[in-house]
Design a protein around this motif. Structure first.
Motif: not given
Length: 226
Positions: A97, A186, A189, A193
């Protein structure tokens, strides 16, 4: 000569900062020997390539935006070390991030300070490409090797240009191309998670959009090749 020594000193300083960052991560999240080797190698190679690119572009000093890009390169080196070391998602997501934020900031700084340059644009692009490659390798562990196509596509394009010189021609600016590139980071990432639902479908969609973007550029270059 003085400028050369000053640049060398700055490159070594940046490499040192990256090694310190590795130490901080090792002390907090843990980092094994393989991760250390990967991170240090990434830091040293990055600074060597930056120095070479500066000479090629006749750039005598780094601009403010370039330094922000190098912060992202440092974050990428740490992410590389963690991925190679098999670290869990939390720290990789946080660093990812931060890297994505820096990607937005450096462009803004370059425009506001009037320091945009061909060197800075190339540095930004190459750091982004390597970050996407590392993130795709991380996601591929859980989602499958097909995810590596996202990270490999830029490098396959470069490899193809060795045999097809017309692929090296300059492309016109494209907001769509920039948007597609940003989406890759984006999505990867988010997929890293492990908590985003249907992440595999999102990654596949990102790959399809990236394929469209590269395909469109290849068609344009083919149409206007000389």
């Amino acid at each position: 000569m003085i400028e050369l020594h000053r640049n060398t000193a700055e490159h070594l300083a940046w490499a040192g900062v990256q090694v310190i960052a590795l130490g901080v991560v090792a002390a907090t999240a843990g980092l094994g020997p393989i991760g250390w080797v990967a991170g240090i190698a990434c830091a040293l190679v990055t600074q060597a390539l930056v120095g070479r690119a500066m000479r090629r572009h006749a750039t005598t000093a780094l601009g403010p935006a370039d330094r922000i890009t190098l912060v992202r390169a440092g974050l990428t080196a740490v992410i590389t070390a963690l991925v190679v070391d098999g670290a869990g998602p939390p720290v990789i997501v946080v660093l990812g991030i931060l890297a994505l934020i820096s990607d937005f900031v450096d462009g803004q700084v370059a425009r506001r300070t009037g320091t945009a340059s061909a060197f800075g644009a190339r540095l930004d692009m190459e750091v982004d490409a390597f970050l996407i490659l590392v993130l795709s390798a991380h996601v591929a562990v859980s989602s499958g090797p097909w995810v590596l196509a996202i990270g490999a596509m830029r490098y396959l394009f470069v490899a193809a240009s060795w045999w097809l010189p017309w692929l090296r021609a300059e492309l016109p600016p494209s907001f769509a191309r920039k948007t597609v590139a940003a989406v890759q980071g984006i999505v990867l990432v988010a997929a890293s998670s492990g908590i985003v639902p249907r992440s595999d479908e999102l990654v596949l969609l990102a790959l399809l959009v990236l394929t469209w973007s590269f395909g469109r550029d290849v068609l344009w270059l083919s149409r206007f090749r000389t």
